[in-house]
Scaffold this motif. Structure first.
Motif, PDB file in Angstrom:
ATOM      1  N   GLU A 681       0.833  -1.218   0.000  1.00 51.92           N
ATOM      2  CA  GLU A 681       0.000   0.000   0.000  1.00 51.92           C
ATOM      3  C   GLU A 681       0.862   1.260   0.000  1.00 51.92           C
ATOM      4  O   GLU A 681       0.541   2.239  -0.684  1.00 51.92           O
ATOM      5  CB  GLU A 681      -0.920   0.006   1.217  1.00 51.92           C
ATOM      6  CG  GLU A 681      -1.986  -1.073   1.216  1.00 51.92           C
ATOM      7  CD  GLU A 681      -1.526  -2.362   1.839  1.00 51.92           C
ATOM      8  OE1 GLU A 681      -2.376  -3.242   2.060  1.00 51.92           O
ATOM      9  OE2 GLU A 681      -0.314  -2.497   2.118  1.00 51.92           O
ATOM     10  N   SER A 682       1.962   1.235   0.760  1.00 52.09           N
ATOM     11  CA  SER A 682       2.816   2.425   0.826  1.00 52.09           C
ATOM     12  C   SER A 682       3.499   2.684  -0.511  1.00 52.09           C
ATOM     13  O   SER A 682       3.671   3.833  -0.920  1.00 52.09           O
ATOM     14  CB  SER A 682       3.855   2.272   1.929  1.00 52.09           C
ATOM     15  OG  SER A 682       4.751   1.215   1.629  1.00 52.09           O
ATOM     16  N   VAL A 683       3.881   1.628  -1.204  1.00 47.97           N
ATOM     17  CA  VAL A 683       4.535   1.796  -2.513  1.00 47.97           C
ATOM     18  C   VAL A 683       3.552   2.378  -3.525  1.00 47.97           C
ATOM     19  O   VAL A 683       3.896   3.279  -4.294  1.00 47.97           O
ATOM     20  CB  VAL A 683       5.092   0.439  -3.002  1.00 47.97           C
ATOM     21  CG1 VAL A 683       5.659   0.567  -4.401  1.00 47.97           C
ATOM     22  CG2 VAL A 683       6.157  -0.077  -2.046  1.00 47.97           C
ATOM     23  N   ILE A 684       2.318   1.885  -3.512  1.00 50.02           N
ATOM     24  CA  ILE A 684       1.305   2.418  -4.431  1.00 50.02           C
ATOM     25  C   ILE A 684       0.971   3.858  -4.074  1.00 50.02           C
ATOM     26  O   ILE A 684       0.781   4.709  -4.964  1.00 50.02           O
ATOM     27  CB  ILE A 684       0.052   1.530  -4.402  1.00 50.02           C
ATOM     28  CG1 ILE A 684       0.391   0.123  -4.913  1.00 50.02           C
ATOM     29  CG2 ILE A 684      -1.060   2.137  -5.252  1.00 50.02           C
ATOM     30  CD1 ILE A 684      -0.729  -0.873  -4.758  1.00 50.02           C
ATOM     31  N   ALA A 685       0.905   4.158  -2.784  1.00 47.53           N
ATOM     32  CA  ALA A 685       0.627   5.537  -2.361  1.00 47.53           C
ATOM     33  C   ALA A 685       1.716   6.487  -2.851  1.00 47.53           C
ATOM     34  O   ALA A 685       1.421   7.624  -3.265  1.00 47.53           O
ATOM     35  CB  ALA A 685       0.501   5.599  -0.847  1.00 47.53           C
ATOM     36  N   ASP A 686       2.970   6.040  -2.810  1.00 50.46           N
ATOM     37  CA  ASP A 686       4.054   6.871  -3.351  1.00 50.46           C
ATOM     38  C   ASP A 686       3.882   7.090  -4.850  1.00 50.46           C
ATOM     39  O   ASP A 686       4.162   8.179  -5.371  1.00 50.46           O
ATOM     40  CB  ASP A 686       5.406   6.212  -3.075  1.00 50.46           C
ATOM     41  CG  ASP A 686       5.768   6.229  -1.595  1.00 50.46           C
ATOM     42  OD1 ASP A 686       5.181   7.050  -0.856  1.00 50.46           O
ATOM     43  OD2 ASP A 686       6.621   5.427  -1.179  1.00 50.46           O
TER      44      ASP A 686
END
Length: 867
Positions: A681-686
């Motif tokens: 999720e954090s990678v997609i948010a970035d």
């Protein structure tokens, strides 16, 4: 008698030497004779052209002609003009020298610092990250390993024979042989006894005489396996090969470059006294030779290299063994399906004893060479031995060294035949000699190698084995930044262990397998991010994805400038420098006319997008995929969420993340999107933030009432209450649209470009799903199934329903079959060394397969839905 033999040998040697000198002399005379004849012809033609040449003036006056005397007058005038120009240049030069003496020279423009790639993970190995790196050398320029600094030498012979001197001065190491120790190891003895007991059970015999006979047979087999496997690392052969490499490599490589700071880092790591475990990405058979060559010439102990037994061919197999190769089987299980206990025990014990003896180890964590240009999924078999060696106390620690390798042009040739479904051609002496001759007569540009920062396996295992507990306030802050320790929050996309590992579940427990798989995936991710982007990668990527229909040289140069700026802004390193026009011309020359067509009359460049050439061009283009893959996944997800991309719409960030996660799950065997210590999720948010910076998406301001603000404050108070139970379910979120999609021509062009990057994979997965109906109520061999899918892709390409010819590739098809096995749609078993596929019980009819097909084709949106 002995003297006569030596005399005969000496006479034969002199005769051969004289014949060689005669041949060389004859060849030289013929060459010079031909050269003189050519000079005579050229002289005659120039004299004829000089005497017969006439000049017709611009006013077409036929009576005005220049005779020979007129030419002589022009020649005299030109001579006087040259003298005058020489005097003028002399005056300018004297004036410039006067200015230099009187005025201080202008300050030189500072060199742009290069990014220092390959630092270890700050979350998993914080202690290792602060060691070994010399901050003063971080911004050093890369160095060509093929250049030997011989100018500082005092005598002529040292300068003339610098490569021999370099090979002579290398630091000498002892390379102990461990074969005898392996044969007397207690664990190997226990494994042989276990194998003998199972053999007797199969034979339905239990008498002592048969047991001893079978035990002796297994002992002899273990000895044969060991002597076929072992390395005979030789200091003399290493030095000889080093000298040969200095002479041979410049014949087909313009340079072999590495970062001096990284080499210095390795030297410090070698002085620590613990084994170094080199884990390179595998692109070419030249990889392990070059790594050993670089380590040897920097006085670092050469490693033992795990090599496939397909390389154990006459002559070359002997040479590679002397350079450190120990041979392992690709598939080590016999026909009957039982685990080969004897082979596994010998391999395991040999590596354990090598580590105990102080050897460094090198193996390719991908298992084999990449056929697509993208990193392959890791194989954890040999890595599990290293982890086991630490866990049982054989070694106190080991330093893992990920190694990133890239070539401007692949030395081994292309893998087009294999990607089109044809079987791999096995290596042989004849094919090896033919390949070497072809390589020596070609230009392969530059090779770049990056040694990542070594990190302690002891520290990494301790990080992965932190006992479960509540995060501290400092750790909560880390969680909010999107990087969490793996024990605090489990990623929703759980990685699957390798199905092709050298070791099975009977050797290591599931917890151990997951640990090894996490380390392996982390290494692959680190290597991918540290791999330098070569000129051929960048140019092939732009031509195949931005200018598929062709472009002018100016357009390609402008696009390359923008690409270089994006890569530089992201902190990635480029394997080239200089003016973009020169870079493009160089890359086009290296790629060759089979992949790129140049029309110099119209100044246009066109990629060759027809089969099979486009598959090779895609290989070089895929070197850029790791840089754009997250953005490409989000862009593809946006096309499925937007009813009409030509209109501005409102979207929910949560919807984008969920749809992107579905696509990540679909492509889990194609890319490693996130490190094990990161959430997906954090990678997609970035990635979404990146689209916000490009103003493709805009954050919508949400206006809350006073009651809603009060409710949020109360909810936050309860969330921060440490006494509350962590098992209570969180209240559901209200999924409100909080993003604005800004539709314009530039936005649509960029999103279509990003979507096209993974479009060939999606098309291959979709066609694979459509072929599943052929498996209803039947078993099919893997070869037959793959060929059926490839024929279907060819058919759809011919009909025009597929847009990308590179969809016709075996690797995506095989990865889709792995995915379907993970979804428990397909099942397989091996029979007589042949893998058989069949549908599982719940999907063995056409009606049950429809949801799977819908899931596979969800992201195959029409290419013209933006019109």
């Amino acid at each position: 008698m002995q003297g006569s033999v030596f005399e005969t040998i000496y006479v034969l040697f002199l005769m051969v030497y004289c014949c060689f000198l005669l041949l060389v002399s004859t060849y030289t005379i013929l060459v010079w004779k031909e050269a003189y004849a050519m000079v005579d012809v050229l002289t005659t033609r120039l004299h004829d052209a000089y005497t017969n040449w006439t000049f017709r003036p611009a006013d077409n006056d036929n009576e005005s002609r220049l005779t020979l005397s007129g030419l002589r007058r022009i020649g005299g005038l030109q001579k006087r003009n040259k003298i005058a120009e020489k005097e003028l240049n002399k005056q300018v030069k004297e004036k410039y020298l006067y200015q230099v003496k009187e005025n201080p020279p202008p300050p030189a423009a500072p060199l742009k610092p290069r990014p220092f790639m390959g630092l270890s993970c700050k979350n998993c190995t914080p202690s290792s990250r602060n060691l070994l790196v010399n901050r003063a050398r971080e911004n050093s320029n890369i160095k060509n390993i093929l250049r030997v600094d011989a100018l500082k030498a005092n005598n002529f012979l040292t300068r003339k024979f610098c490569h021999i001197v370099q090979a002579y001065r290398l630091k000498k190491y002892d390379f102990p042989q461990v074969s005898d120790t392996v044969l007397h190891d207690e664990r190997l003895r226990e494994a042989l006894q276990m194998a003998t007991t199972k053999d007797l059970q199969d034979m339905d015999k239990a008498d002592d005489e048969t047991y001893q006979k079978q035990l002796k047979k297994n002992e002899n087999r273990a000895k044969t396996i060991l002597y076929d496997m072992r390395s005979t690392l030789s200091d003399f052969l290493l030095r000889l090969t080093s000298w040969v490499m200095y002479k041979v490599l410049p014949c087909f490589l313009s340079s072999v470059v590495a970062h001096p700071g990284q080499v210095e880092m390795l030297k410090k790591a070698a002085e620590s006294g613990v084994p170094l475990i080199f884990l390179p990405l595998h692109r070419s058979h030249l990889d392990y030779i070059l790594i050993s060559f670089i380590l040897l010439n920097n006085d670092i102990r050469s490693p033992l290299v795990a090599a496939g037994d397909n390389l154990r061919i006459p002559l070359f197999g002997f040479l590679l063994r002397g350079l450190g190769a120990f041979y392992i089987k690709r598939r080590i299980d016999p026909v009957l399906g039982r685990k080969d206990i004897v082979y596994r025990a010998v391999l395991h014990t040999y590596m354990m004893e090598a580590l105990r003896a102080g050897h460094n180890i090198e193996f390719f964590i991908e298992g084999g060479r990449t056929r697509t240009g993208k990193p392959c999924m890791p194989k954890g078999g040999i890595l599990s031995v290293i982890v086991d060696a630490y866990m049982d106390g054989t070694i106190e620690d080991a330093l893992l060294v990920p190694v990133s390798i890239n070539y401007e042009r692949l030395v081994d040739g292309n893998f087009v035949r294999e990607q089109l479904g044809q079987p791999k051609q096995m290596e042989s002496l004849g094919s090896a000699l033919k390949a070497i001759w072809s390589v020596l007569n070609s230009n392969y540009g530059m090779m770049r190698i990056d040694f990542n920062q070594p990190f302690s396996i002891k520290e990494l295992i301790k990080t992965f084995h932190i006992p479960s507990r509540s995060p501290t306030p400092e750790e909560k802050e880390i969680v909010s930044n999107g990087t969490v320790p793996p024990l605090f929050k489990k990623p929703k996309l759980v990685s699957q262990p390798s199905t092709a590992s050298l070791y099975g579940t009977d050797v290591v427990e599931e917890k151990h397998r997951k640990l090894v798989d996490s380390i392996a995936r982390h290494v692959i991710y680190d290597c991918t991010q540290a791999t330098a982007i070569m000129s051929t990668n960048a140019v092939a990527f732009l031509l195949l994805n931005r200018f598929r229909d062709g472009c002018t040289m100016d357009q390609l140069v402008v696009a390359l400038d923008k690409l270089r700026a994006e890569v530089d802004w992201a902190g990635r390193d480029l394997g080239f420098s200089g003016d973009s026009l020169d870079v493009v011309n160089h890359a086009l020359d290296v790629l060759g006319p089979a992949l790129v067509r140049r029309d110099k009359t119209q100044n246009t460049i066109l990629p060759v997008c027809m089969l099979p050439n486009v598959i090779e061009l895609a290989y070089y283009s895929n070197g850029m995929m790791s840089f754009y893959v997250v953005d490409a996944i989000i862009a593809t997800a946006l096309f499925t969420l937007l009813p009409d991309v030509t209109c501005s719409s409102q979207l929910s960030e949560d919807d984008i993340i969920e749809r992107s996660k579905e696509l990540c799950d679909l492509l889990k065997y194609e890319f490693i999107i996130n490190k094990p210590c990161q959430t997906i999720e954090s990678v997609i948010a970035d990635g979404i933030d990146n689209l916000k910076n490009k103003e493709i998406l805009t954050q919508k301001e949400i206006l809350y009432t006073e009651d809603e603000k009060w409710s949020q404050r109360v909810a936050k108070t309860f969330d921060d209450d440490d006494s509350s139970s962590g098992d209570d379910a969180a209240p559901p979120k209200i999924n409100e649209p909080n993003l604005q999609f800004n539709s314009n021509t530039t936005t649509l062009q960029h999103l279509c470009f990003l979507r096209g990057l993974i479009r060939p994979l999606i098309e291959a997965y979709y066609i694979t799903g459509t072929v599943l109906h052929k498996l209803v109520d039947r078993n099919v061999t893997e070869k037959e199934l793959v060929l059926d899918i490839m024929e279907e892709i060819k058919k759809e390409l011919h009909l025009g329903s597929l847009s990308y010819s590179e969809s016709l590739s075996v690797d995506p098809v095989r990865n889709c079959l792995k995915l379907l096995q993970h979804w428990q749609v397909l099942e397989s078993h091996t029979q007589d060394k042949i893998r058989m596929y069949y549908l599982s019980e719940h999907y063995d009819d056409n009606e049950s397969l429809k949801p799977i097909l819908i899931k596979l084709c969800r992201f195959k949106t029409p290419l013209n839905n933006n019109k």
